[in-house]
Scaffold this motif. Structure first.
Motif, PDB file in Angstrom:
ATOM      1  N   CYS A 156       4.240  -5.434  -0.171  1.00 13.32           N
ATOM      2  CA  CYS A 156       3.700  -4.739  -1.280  1.00 13.32           C
ATOM      3  C   CYS A 156       3.408  -5.684  -2.062  1.00 13.32           C
ATOM      4  O   CYS A 156       4.331  -6.745  -2.455  1.00 13.32           O
ATOM      5  CB  CYS A 156       5.371  -3.910  -1.442  1.00 13.32           C
ATOM      6  SG  CYS A 156       6.275  -3.050  -0.615  1.00 13.32           S
ATOM      7  N   GLU A 161       4.430  -0.368  -5.849  1.00 13.90           N
ATOM      8  CA  GLU A 161       4.274   0.050  -4.167  1.00 13.90           C
ATOM      9  C   GLU A 161       5.386   0.024  -2.904  1.00 13.90           C
ATOM     10  O   GLU A 161       5.584   0.558  -2.365  1.00 13.90           O
ATOM     11  CB  GLU A 161       3.274  -1.243  -4.086  1.00 13.90           C
ATOM     12  CG  GLU A 161       1.671  -1.391  -4.182  1.00 13.90           C
ATOM     13  CD  GLU A 161       1.086  -2.463  -4.152  1.00 13.90           C
ATOM     14  OE1 GLU A 161      -0.219  -2.721  -4.404  1.00 13.90           O
ATOM     15  OE2 GLU A 161       1.046  -2.629  -2.998  1.00 13.90           O
ATOM     16  N   ALA A 164       6.917   3.168  -3.007  1.00 15.35           N
ATOM     17  CA  ALA A 164       6.349   4.037  -2.634  1.00 15.35           C
ATOM     18  C   ALA A 164       6.265   4.252  -1.476  1.00 15.35           C
ATOM     19  O   ALA A 164       6.694   5.166  -0.191  1.00 15.35           O
ATOM     20  CB  ALA A 164       4.814   3.834  -3.200  1.00 15.35           C
ATOM     21  N   ALA A 165       6.650   2.280  -0.886  1.00 16.45           N
ATOM     22  CA  ALA A 165       6.614   2.253   0.615  1.00 16.45           C
ATOM     23  C   ALA A 165       7.943   3.090   0.993  1.00 16.45           C
ATOM     24  O   ALA A 165       8.506   3.376   1.739  1.00 16.45           O
ATOM     25  CB  ALA A 165       6.622   1.026   1.081  1.00 16.45           C
ATOM     26  N   ASP A 167       9.089   5.464  -0.173  1.00 17.62           N
ATOM     27  CA  ASP A 167       9.152   6.539  -0.019  1.00 17.62           C
ATOM     28  C   ASP A 167       8.167   7.433   0.982  1.00 17.62           C
ATOM     29  O   ASP A 167       8.856   8.626   2.145  1.00 17.62           O
ATOM     30  CB  ASP A 167       8.095   7.689  -1.285  1.00 17.62           C
ATOM     31  CG  ASP A 167       9.281   7.807  -2.718  1.00 17.62           C
ATOM     32  OD1 ASP A 167      10.533   7.742  -2.167  1.00 17.62           O
ATOM     33  OD2 ASP A 167       9.059   7.655  -3.763  1.00 17.62           O
ATOM     34  N   HIS A 168       7.586   6.541   1.621  1.00 15.64           N
ATOM     35  CA  HIS A 168       6.529   6.804   2.841  1.00 15.64           C
ATOM     36  C   HIS A 168       7.438   7.059   3.852  1.00 15.64           C
ATOM     37  O   HIS A 168       7.232   7.888   5.274  1.00 15.64           O
ATOM     38  CB  HIS A 168       5.428   5.634   2.806  1.00 15.64           C
ATOM     39  CG  HIS A 168       4.312   6.007   3.382  1.00 15.64           C
ATOM     40  ND1 HIS A 168       3.466   6.708   3.813  1.00 15.64           N
ATOM     41  CD2 HIS A 168       4.209   4.308   4.486  1.00 15.64           C
ATOM     42  CE1 HIS A 168       2.902   7.003   4.972  1.00 15.64           C
ATOM     43  NE2 HIS A 168       2.987   5.934   5.365  1.00 15.64           N
ATOM     44  N   GLU A 172       8.835  10.907   2.951  1.00 15.18           N
ATOM     45  CA  GLU A 172       8.002  11.773   4.574  1.00 15.18           C
ATOM     46  C   GLU A 172       7.980  11.823   5.682  1.00 15.18           C
ATOM     47  O   GLU A 172       6.975  11.780   6.269  1.00 15.18           O
ATOM     48  CB  GLU A 172       6.297  10.808   3.390  1.00 15.18           C
ATOM     49  CG  GLU A 172       5.987  11.208   2.204  1.00 15.18           C
ATOM     50  CD  GLU A 172       5.630   9.995   1.682  1.00 15.18           C
ATOM     51  OE1 GLU A 172       4.671  10.124   2.493  1.00 15.18           O
ATOM     52  OE2 GLU A 172       5.083  10.224   0.408  1.00 15.18           O
ATOM     53  N   ALA A 174       7.222   8.457   7.575  1.00 19.60           N
ATOM     54  CA  ALA A 174       5.836   8.235   8.070  1.00 19.60           C
ATOM     55  C   ALA A 174       6.585   8.089   9.728  1.00 19.60           C
ATOM     56  O   ALA A 174       5.020   7.924  10.528  1.00 19.60           O
ATOM     57  CB  ALA A 174       5.262   7.183   7.090  1.00 19.60           C
TER      58      ALA A 174
END
Ligand code: AMP
Ligand code: GLY
Length: 423
Positions: A156, A161, A164-165, A167-168, A172, A174
């Motif tokens: 990041c 960033e 967001a990582a 959250d990802h 989410e 991932a």
């Protein structure tokens, strides 16, 4: 003896190729192997991740020694299950393989035993991770705790960033359950190298150093891959650096693992960042690197089977591992689209001509036979390995072999070895 190698990548082809040269090896199997491995071993159609199937086969064929290539079966306890069945194995127990399987376990071990690595926090809840990021002054790297096929690491460049990582990975999901917990680490600057040591629970013997090329395209651009090329030795690891890595990283790690009740046996692969403050651990892997292994096997002059057996037998202190002083350089040829979506089944020609070039060995990864043809069956497909008097020499020979191969649906990087050549 009867030996079984578990796996079917370029790493396992190199291991099979080296083991097959040992006078001790009377019969060699690979599960599942690939089209190149089939030249030196009998391939059996069992997935590397099928722990039950492998143990059953090893018992019924009276295999004396199983060499486990990839991390997934190690983390699932293949070495433990073979041990219970009275079969010798090369590779750590599931508990010890947590050094790769759980980044949180690994970082806590390093912290407890004072082994140099990046500052970090462990979180199982997104808000706490974000709060740590807000408080932290450094740039950070966000990592899923568990195995994510090398993709669970997000570098990041700023706080947004990093949020967001989180959250990802956590919201989410991932990487599924591998992201139930995250690690937020200080972003380390420096040059990366791969360091390998064989370990028998108490003794560690350093193998040769190597450098990988993780990015897909020339100039270290594009997405991260499993590795697009390597060379050994790595000039960044001179004798003083080698000694420092053994003393401050490898030896205390082996001691710590034993003290934690999970003595380490197998190959310990340390991903190292050479920083201004000295070498620091990026990660540990419980297996050989791929494609680094291809370079190491090409350079190992002494009997590799003896060395691997000494890890299982606890006799590494008596091992005498000899290296060819020349450089080995590996260029990976991958299917167009890798590491994203790629097609399988394209024909590859002129492999024999490439392999016949002096100093060259073509190791296969994702290949299979289709009638009398060799076709691609994976992302990374070939590891063209060349020996040379220098990095420059080995590079020229490797690319001569690459240019001999006729595979329009494949690509490779043209700059493998650039760091060593830039020095
Ligand atoms: P890992 O699988 O943890 O080794 O991470 C994959 C790659 O991400 C490494 O090979 C490095 O290039 C990069 N990386 C991981 N952790 C860090 C860090 N703390 N600082 C800088 N780069 C990192
Ligand atoms: N080439 C790096 C790895 O095998 O993880």
């Amino acid at each position: 003896m009867k030996v079984l190698v578990v796996g079917g990548g370029g790493r396992e082809h190199a291991l099979c190729w080296a083991i097959s040269k040992s006078p001790k090896c009377k019969k060699l199997y690979a599960a599942p192997g690939n089209a190149g491995i089939a030249d030196v071993a009998e391939c059996v159609d069992i997935s590397a991740e099928d722990v039950k199937g492998i143990v059953h086969f090893a018992k019924s064929e009276k295999i004396n020694f199983v060499v486990i290539g990839p991390e997934a079966p190690l983390v699932s306890g293949l070495a433990d299950e073979l041990g219970k069945a009275g079969i010798k194995a090369f590779g750590p127990s599931a508990k010890a393989a947590a050094i790769e399987g759980s980044k949180g376990f690994m970082k806590d071990l390093l912290a407890k035993y004072g082994i140099p690595t990046a500052e970090y926090g462990r979180f199982n809840e997104p808000d706490a991770a974000k709060e740590y990021i807000t408080r932290n002054e450094h740039k950070v790297v966000v990592k899923a705790d568990g195995l994510a096929a090398g993709k669970g690491v997000i570098l990041c460049h700023n706080k947004n960033e990093a949020y967001a990582a989180i959250d990802h990975i956590m919201t989410e999901r991932a990487f599924g359950g591998a992201g139930d917990e995250v690690l937020v680490e200080e972003f380390m600057e420096g040059e990366e190298a791969s360091f390998f040591a064989l370990v028998d629970g108490t003794h560690a013997v350093a193998l040769a150093s190597a450098q990988d090329h993780k990015a897909a395209f020339d100039g270290d651009t594009g997405p991260n891959t499993g590795g697009m090329g390597a060379y050994s030795p790595a000039p960044v690891i001179d004798q003083a650096m080698h000694d420092k890595i053994m003393k401050t990283i490898i030896e205390p790690t082996i001691k710590g693992m034993a003290e934690e009740g999970c003595p380490y046996k197998g190959v310990l692969f340390a991903g190292i960042m050479i920083t201004d403050q000295g070498p620091k651990v990026l990660e540990f892997n419980a297996r050989f690197g791929d494609p680094e292994c291809q370079a190491l096997m090409a350079r190992m002059k002494s009997d590799v089977l003896d060395a691997l057996l000494a890890c299982a037998d606890g006799t590494l202190d008596k091992a005498n591992i000899q290296w060819n002083k020349e450089t080995a350089l590996v260029v990976v040829m991958a299917a167009d689209g890798y590491p994203g979506h790629y097609e399988k089944g394209s024909g590859i020609n002129n492999l024999a001509a490439a392999n016949a070039i002096e100093g060259v060995t073509v190791f296969h990864a994702g290949t299979q036979t289709d009638g009398d043809k060799i076709v691609s069956s994976g992302g990374r497909v070939l590891s063209i390995t060349a020996m040379g008097k220098s990095v420059k020499d080995a590079q020229a020979i490797a690319y001569k072999a690459v240019d001999t191969i006729d595979w329009p649906e494949g690509f490779c990087r043209r700059d493998i070895g650039w760091r060593a050549l830039d020095r």
